[in-house]
Scaffold this motif. Structure first.
Motif, PDB file in Angstrom:
ATOM      1  N   ILE A   1      16.256 -10.099   7.157  1.00 50.80           N
ATOM      2  CA  ILE A   1      15.265  -9.346   6.395  1.00 50.80           C
ATOM      3  C   ILE A   1      13.883  -9.591   6.980  1.00 50.80           C
ATOM      4  N   MET A   2      13.140  -8.521   7.189  1.00 53.68           N
ATOM      5  CA  MET A   2      11.808  -8.622   7.782  1.00 53.68           C
ATOM      6  C   MET A   2      10.767  -8.947   6.712  1.00 53.68           C
ATOM      7  N   LEU A   3       9.571  -9.268   7.170  1.00 52.83           N
ATOM      8  CA  LEU A   3       8.496  -9.696   6.272  1.00 52.83           C
ATOM      9  C   LEU A   3       7.201  -9.048   6.710  1.00 52.83           C
ATOM     10  N   HIS A   4       6.454  -8.549   5.723  1.00 58.02           N
ATOM     11  CA  HIS A   4       5.174  -7.903   6.022  1.00 58.02           C
ATOM     12  C   HIS A   4       4.166  -8.351   4.954  1.00 58.02           C
ATOM     13  N   ALA A   5       2.995  -8.768   5.390  1.00 58.37           N
ATOM     14  CA  ALA A   5       1.968  -9.232   4.447  1.00 58.37           C
ATOM     15  C   ALA A   5       1.229  -8.038   3.846  1.00 58.37           C
ATOM     16  N   ILE A   6       1.268  -7.948   2.528  1.00 55.96           N
ATOM     17  CA  ILE A   6       0.525  -6.920   1.783  1.00 55.96           C
ATOM     18  C   ILE A   6      -0.203  -7.631   0.648  1.00 55.96           C
ATOM     19  N   GLU A   7      -1.508  -7.702   0.762  1.00 55.45           N
ATOM     20  CA  GLU A   7      -2.289  -8.455  -0.217  1.00 55.45           C
ATOM     21  C   GLU A   7      -2.801  -7.583  -1.345  1.00 55.45           C
ATOM     22  N   ASP A   8      -3.193  -6.355  -0.997  1.00 52.70           N
ATOM     23  CA  ASP A   8      -3.883  -5.532  -1.988  1.00 52.70           C
ATOM     24  C   ASP A   8      -3.660  -4.052  -1.703  1.00 52.70           C
ATOM     25  N   GLU A   9      -4.326  -3.222  -2.514  1.00 53.79           N
ATOM     26  CA  GLU A   9      -4.195  -1.774  -2.379  1.00 53.79           C
ATOM     27  C   GLU A   9      -4.568  -1.274  -0.993  1.00 53.79           C
ATOM     28  N   ALA A  10      -5.627  -1.797  -0.443  1.00 54.92           N
ATOM     29  CA  ALA A  10      -6.087  -1.327   0.866  1.00 54.92           C
ATOM     30  C   ALA A  10      -5.029  -1.561   1.930  1.00 54.92           C
ATOM     31  N   ALA A  11      -4.414  -2.746   1.892  1.00 60.67           N
ATOM     32  CA  ALA A  11      -3.382  -3.054   2.878  1.00 60.67           C
ATOM     33  C   ALA A  11      -2.164  -2.154   2.683  1.00 60.67           C
ATOM     34  N   LEU A  12      -1.777  -1.921   1.432  1.00 57.27           N
ATOM     35  CA  LEU A  12      -0.637  -1.055   1.177  1.00 57.27           C
ATOM     36  C   LEU A  12      -0.932   0.375   1.601  1.00 57.27           C
ATOM     37  N   SER A  13      -2.116   0.865   1.283  1.00 59.00           N
ATOM     38  CA  SER A  13      -2.493   2.226   1.659  1.00 59.00           C
ATOM     39  C   SER A  13      -2.444   2.414   3.163  1.00 59.00           C
ATOM     40  N   ASP A  14      -2.927   1.426   3.879  1.00 56.53           N
ATOM     41  CA  ASP A  14      -2.918   1.510   5.336  1.00 56.53           C
ATOM     42  C   ASP A  14      -1.484   1.507   5.861  1.00 56.53           C
ATOM     43  N   TRP A  15      -0.642   0.660   5.303  1.00 57.89           N
ATOM     44  CA  TRP A  15       0.744   0.560   5.766  1.00 57.89           C
ATOM     45  C   TRP A  15       1.516   1.848   5.506  1.00 57.89           C
ATOM     46  N   LEU A  16       1.165   2.555   4.437  1.00 59.68           N
ATOM     47  CA  LEU A  16       1.890   3.764   4.065  1.00 59.68           C
ATOM     48  C   LEU A  16       1.642   4.928   5.008  1.00 59.68           C
ATOM     49  N   HIS A  17       0.776   4.738   5.986  1.00 58.65           N
ATOM     50  CA  HIS A  17       0.630   5.767   7.020  1.00 58.65           C
ATOM     51  C   HIS A  17       1.911   5.887   7.851  1.00 58.65           C
ATOM     52  N   ASP A  18       2.737   4.876   7.831  1.00 59.85           N
ATOM     53  CA  ASP A  18       4.038   4.925   8.495  1.00 59.85           C
ATOM     54  C   ASP A  18       4.985   5.749   7.630  1.00 59.85           C
ATOM     55  N   GLU A  19       5.283   6.969   8.054  1.00 67.05           N
ATOM     56  CA  GLU A  19       6.083   7.896   7.263  1.00 67.05           C
ATOM     57  C   GLU A  19       7.543   7.470   7.133  1.00 67.05           C
ATOM     58  N   ARG A  20       7.948   6.505   7.958  1.00 65.39           N
ATOM     59  CA  ARG A  20       9.333   6.029   7.826  1.00 65.39           C
ATOM     60  C   ARG A  20       9.522   5.195   6.564  1.00 65.39           C
ATOM     61  N   LEU A  21       8.434   4.762   5.975  1.00 67.03           N
ATOM     62  CA  LEU A  21       8.500   3.974   4.742  1.00 67.03           C
ATOM     63  C   LEU A  21       8.572   4.919   3.554  1.00 67.03           C
ATOM     64  N   GLN A  22       9.775   5.125   3.048  1.00 67.09           N
ATOM     65  CA  GLN A  22       9.958   6.123   1.998  1.00 67.09           C
ATOM     66  C   GLN A  22      10.531   5.560   0.703  1.00 67.09           C
ATOM     67  N   THR A  23      11.134   4.374   0.741  1.00 70.26           N
ATOM     68  CA  THR A  23      11.838   3.878  -0.437  1.00 70.26           C
ATOM     69  C   THR A  23      11.426   2.442  -0.744  1.00 70.26           C
ATOM     70  N   PHE A  24      11.107   2.193  -2.019  1.00 69.23           N
ATOM     71  CA  PHE A  24      10.535   0.906  -2.413  1.00 69.23           C
ATOM     72  C   PHE A  24      11.183   0.401  -3.697  1.00 69.23           C
ATOM     73  N   VAL A  25      11.227  -0.916  -3.820  1.00 63.82           N
ATOM     74  CA  VAL A  25      11.608  -1.578  -5.063  1.00 63.82           C
ATOM     75  C   VAL A  25      10.421  -2.426  -5.497  1.00 63.82           C
ATOM     76  N   LEU A  26       9.950  -2.188  -6.721  1.00 61.17           N
ATOM     77  CA  LEU A  26       8.819  -2.945  -7.233  1.00 61.17           C
ATOM     78  C   LEU A  26       9.154  -3.476  -8.615  1.00 61.17           C
ATOM     79  N   GLY A  27       8.987  -4.761  -8.789  1.00 59.82           N
ATOM     80  CA  GLY A  27       9.213  -5.357 -10.105  1.00 59.82           C
ATOM     81  C   GLY A  27       9.773  -6.747 -10.088  1.00 59.82           C
ATOM     82  N   PRO A  28      10.857  -7.008  -9.341  1.00 60.10           N
ATOM     83  CA  PRO A  28      11.455  -8.346  -9.403  1.00 60.10           C
ATOM     84  C   PRO A  28      10.487  -9.456  -9.013  1.00 60.10           C
ATOM     85  N   GLY A  29      10.082 -10.258  -9.977  1.00 63.51           N
ATOM     86  CA  GLY A  29       9.174 -11.365  -9.731  1.00 63.51           C
ATOM     87  C   GLY A  29       7.760 -10.970  -9.355  1.00 63.51           C
ATOM     88  N   PHE A  30       7.415  -9.697  -9.527  1.00 66.20           N
ATOM     89  CA  PHE A  30       6.127  -9.217  -9.016  1.00 66.20           C
ATOM     90  C   PHE A  30       4.951  -9.657  -9.882  1.00 66.20           C
TER      91      PHE A  30
END
Length: 490
Positions: free
Chosen positions: A294-323
């Motif tokens: 499993i890979m790992l990517h640092a995402i600290e805040d909205e700005a980092a997530l917004s920037d990462w989402l420019h990668d169109e291959r990122l289409q499916t997410f799970v949010l909640g467990p331990g968040f």
């Protein structure tokens, strides 16, 4: 028996319409009652050959008529039979009255029944159509019987169980076996009805399948591969990891990383080509120490997530467990509103004070899956949860329509619902799945299926089924960590 019919679920209202259409088509309704009663009698003789007395408890309708037919056949086979009637026997109508008249002995009052050693009870008081609490006299008999070891065979459903919702109407028999006819009802699968039915047998009494299919209006079914297998990804030789989808699971802070890792591992095992955990900086080291495939990517805040989402291959997410519950989860969901999202646990609870904020972001083709347990459902859909006039299926359907999302209403009788009205009841999950972290694994499985191109509702239904299969493979005593390793693609 045609399995295509016996595996169907008809509501009590639909079954009433089937009976009426069968009669209108010229089918002898008393002949159907004869076959039903014969099936009940045969069940008693097959499973309780040492019976000393058959105590047949009859109600005021056709369920009672089935009981009288069973009583007659048992009497003719040499079994000692006593019939106990609710209300005045002379008030029976139609086929039930004919069945009463064909039984050679007079019935006793239902309230007079006292269980004794060697009895086998046939519960033919109420069928699946009960829509009110059982009367006090019936409740007393039920409680008297439930306090003994006398076995009970229920006709259609244990008296006191609502055939539409599976709920108990004041009191209900705990049956050893239940005999129903042509198809099952939702109450056979929903809790606590499923547990109260004991072993369930479905008998074909001769109603043509065309009549049953003509009257089935509700899109309710038992969850199983035949419903969604065609939506699953094919295993073609030309595939590669990106075609199998990239699933992203968000991690919580450094002290709360385990849930995301279990979810991510389940996603990898469920067939996602790549799985990445997106973690805040303080949790990167903790996650890295436990990750390999499993890979790992640092995402600290909205700005980092917004920037990462420019990668169109990122289409499916799970949010909640331990968040963690709070504003950060809501801001992340806003950024993900154009992607596919499984919202679980803390992610879902973050919207307890503003559920419409969540629902308004996911219009159009359903791409959101929500996986609430009872408490989370009550927080996000408080008015639906509080409606005592409807059961779990109707609640899940209402929630799915409101949220424009696939709803996985978790529990021993998990219901998966779609905004278009489809609702599936899951039955393959073992009781030991009720363990901490089990829901995190489920979220990862569903996310992996969505990443592979499976539509939201089908991914939710298939994911719940796969989760149950993993639990069966793991066996009693498994932990959520072990559960994740047992996940297998279908």
């Amino acid at each position: 028996m045609n399995d295509g019919i016996s595996k169907l679920l008809l509501t009590p209202e639909e079954m009433t319409a089937v009976d009426a259409r069968a009669a209108d088509s010229g089918i002898d309704s008393y002949a159907l009652m004869e076959r039903a009663g014969e099936a009940v009698a045969a069940t008693l003789l097959r499973h309780f050959p040492a019976v000393l007395r058959a105590a047949v408890l009859c109600g005021p309708g056709n369920n009672g008529g089935d009981g009288y037919v069973a009583a007659r056949h048992l009497n003719e086979s040499g079994v000692v039979v006593d019939v106990f009637q609710m209300g005045e026997p002379t008030r029976l109508k139609g086929d039930a009255a004919r069945a009463r008249d064909n039984f050679p002995a007079a019935p006793q009052s239902l309230e007079s029944y006292q269980p004794r050693n060697g009895d086998v009870i046939i519960d033919a008081i109420f069928g699946a159509g009960l829509a009110r609490n059982v009367p006090a006299g019936v409740r007393d008999v039920i409680e008297r019987v439930n306090g003994t070891n006398v076995p009970v065979i229920a006709v259609d459903l244990p008296s006191g169980v609502d055939g539409r919702t599976g709920s108990v109407r004041g009191a209900a028999f705990v049956a050893d076996r239940t005999v129903t006819f042509m198809t099952r009802k939702p109450g056979h699968l929903l809790m606590p009805g499923r547990e109260l039915c004991g072993e369930l047998e479905v008998f074909d009494i001769g109603i043509p399948s065309r009549i049953i299919h003509a009257e089935k209006k509700q899109q309710i079914a038992e969850n199983g591969p035949e419903l969604w297998r065609r939506a699953l990804p094919s295993n073609r030789l030309g595939t590669h990891k990106y075609k199998r989808g990239h699933l992203v699971v968000f991690s919580g802070e450094a002290s709360k990383t385990g849930a995301a890792r279990m979810s991510a591992m389940a996603g990898l095992k469920a067939g996602a080509g790549l799985v990445t955990i997106a973690a805040p900086k303080d949790a990167v080291g903790e996650n890295a120490a436990h990750l390999t495939a499993i890979m790992l990517h640092a995402i600290e805040d909205e700005a980092a997530l917004s920037d990462w989402l420019h990668d169109e291959r990122l289409q499916t997410f799970v949010l909640g467990p331990g968040f963690g519950v709070g504003e950060k989860a809501r801001r992340f969901v806003a950024l993900l509103s154009e992607r596919q999202l499984v919202l679980d646990a803390d992610g879902l609870s973050s919207f307890k004070d503003a559920p419409d904020e969540l629902f308004s972001r996911f219009s159009g083709i359903p791409r959101l899956v929500i996986t609430p347990h009872e408490g989370e459902f009550s927080r996000v859909f408080p008015d639906i949860a509080a409606d005592t006039a409807i059961g779990k299926i109707e609640k899940a359907q209402a929630a799915a329509a409101r949220a424009n999302a696939a709803i996985v209403y978790k529990g021993a009788d998990t219901v998966i619902a779609s905004p278009d009205g489809r609702a599936y009841i899951n039955t393959n999950a073992p009781v030991w799945l009720a363990t901490a972290g089990s829901g995190d694994v489920l979220a990862g499985i569903i996310g992996a299926l969505m990443a592979q191109g499976v539509p939201a509702f089908e991914a939710a239904a298939a994911g719940v089924y796969m989760h149950g299969e993993a639990g069966l493979l793991g066996g009693k005593g498994l932990t959520a960590e072990e559960l994740a390793t047992q996940v297998r693609p279908l």
